[in-house]
Write an enzyme that holds these catalytic residues in place. Structure first.
Site, mmCIF file in Angstrom:
data_model
loop_
_atom_site.group_PDB
_atom_site.id
_atom_site.type_symbol
_atom_site.label_atom_id
_atom_site.label_comp_id
_atom_site.label_asym_id
_atom_site.label_seq_id
_atom_site.Cartn_x
_atom_site.Cartn_y
_atom_site.Cartn_z
ATOM 1 N N LYS A 1 -5.355 -13.424 0.974
ATOM 2 C CA LYS A 1 -4.880 -13.934 2.264
ATOM 3 C C LYS A 1 -5.734 -13.322 3.372
ATOM 4 O O LYS A 1 -5.782 -12.107 3.536
ATOM 5 C CB LYS A 1 -3.412 -13.590 2.484
ATOM 6 C CG LYS A 1 -2.895 -14.082 3.843
ATOM 7 C CD LYS A 1 -1.557 -13.479 4.195
ATOM 8 C CE LYS A 1 -1.250 -13.755 5.661
ATOM 9 N NZ LYS A 1 -0.041 -13.028 6.116
ATOM 10 N N GLY B 1 6.357 -10.839 13.167
ATOM 11 C CA GLY B 1 7.426 -9.880 13.369
ATOM 12 C C GLY B 1 8.392 -10.207 14.491
ATOM 13 O O GLY B 1 9.311 -9.440 14.765
ATOM 14 N N ALA C 1 4.588 -16.099 9.442
ATOM 15 C CA ALA C 1 4.892 -15.329 10.641
ATOM 16 C C ALA C 1 5.934 -16.008 11.515
ATOM 17 O O ALA C 1 5.872 -17.217 11.761
ATOM 18 C CB ALA C 1 3.642 -15.047 11.480
ATOM 19 N N ASN D 1 7.920 -11.370 5.677
ATOM 20 C CA ASN D 1 8.105 -9.976 5.319
ATOM 21 C C ASN D 1 9.191 -9.339 6.167
ATOM 22 O O ASN D 1 10.251 -8.956 5.679
ATOM 23 C CB ASN D 1 6.792 -9.216 5.464
ATOM 24 C CG ASN D 1 6.865 -7.765 5.000
ATOM 25 O OD1 ASN D 1 5.941 -6.999 5.194
ATOM 26 N ND2 ASN D 1 7.944 -7.344 4.361
#
Length: 268
Positions: A109, A170, A196, A218
């Protein structure tokens, strides 16, 4: 009588010629420890896990705990990424190191950042790095903006998946520009995977309902109050969104001109 269940392999996610049952890809950072990382990844059902080579030990430090012990490559497909890289040269160098550490691993990635506060991608450096990596034999999944022109250029270079942001890394803001995402989806001939900005399960479902091939996340899992429970929620959301996309939603109407129940055969 229960309806027959469709096997996930009837509708696989195919990347670089390999089929995967799960359309959820997950990161391995920000967890309490590698034990929690494994528990959350297993709960998510993900088969592809991303690894920040500059931040996670996968053999660089023989004296420290290694992610490979918690998530063996025999069980999961590793997706080394270039998180923290701000130039094409740095990104290429990082992924060459990953290839050495993972015995010739080709699937990677690419992300080249342009700003330390927003982590927005530098698309010019991303294009340069993508060309170099594809030329060197890597199978490149690439993080980029939601610009359909840039997405088209990256696909033309030979990237095996385009990964536009939904919102900033995030941020948990969800999909802020579904119109641009639709433009990317309409023209792409390789998988488009939202990367994202996902914050909760409904964000993942929306991405899949739009027609994305998958979702990568994540922070949404790792920073949840209960990461393992959120991992299960994300698994279900991705599956539900994919099913809804394949089923085809009803047309949107300003008002409902017809009743939802039959009008023939009414009593009286």
């Amino acid at each position: 009588m229960n309806a027959p269940q469709r096997d996930a392999l009837d509708d696989p996610l195919v990347i670089a010629g390999r089929a995967y049952r799960s359309r959820l890809l997950v990161g391995t950072g920000k967890y309490r420890d590698f034990g929690q990382t494994r528990e959350a990844v297993v709960a998510s059902g993900a088969q592809i896990v991303t690894v920040a080579i500059r931040r996670t030990n996968i053999g660089q430090d023989a004296n420290a705990p290694s992610l490979i012990d918690a998530l063996p490559p025999s069980e999961f497909t590793y997706l080394p990424n270039t998180a923290g890289c701000y130039t094409a040269d740095d990104a290429v160098r990082t992924l060459k190191l990953a290839r050495e550490l993972l015995d010739g691993h080709k699937l990677v990635k690419l992300e080249v950042l342009g700003d330390a506060s927003t982590l927005f991608p530098d698309v010019r450096q991303t294009l340069v790095a993508a060309q170099a990596l594809v030329r060197d034999g890597f199978d490149v999944m690439v993080y980029t903006s939601d610009d359909p022109i840039v997405a088209r250029e990256l696909e033309a270079i030979g990237c095996v998946a385009i990964m536009p942001l939904a919102s900033l890394i995030g941020s948990g803001m969800g999909i802020l520009n579904p119109w641009n995402l639709r433009l990317v989806l309409e023209q792409a001939k390789v998988p488009v995977i939202v990367d994202a900005g996902v914050g909760t399960a409904s964000d993942a479902a929306v991405a899949m309902e739009l027609g994305c091939a998958g979702v990568l996340m994540n922070t949404a899992i790792a920073q949840a109050r209960e990461p393992v429970r959120m991992a299960r929620a994300m698994k279900l959301a991705v599956e539900a969104g994919r099913e809804a996309f394949l089923a085809g939603r009803m047309p949107r109407k300003l008002y409902a001109g017809s009743p939802s129940s039959p009008t023939s055969g009414l009593i009286g």
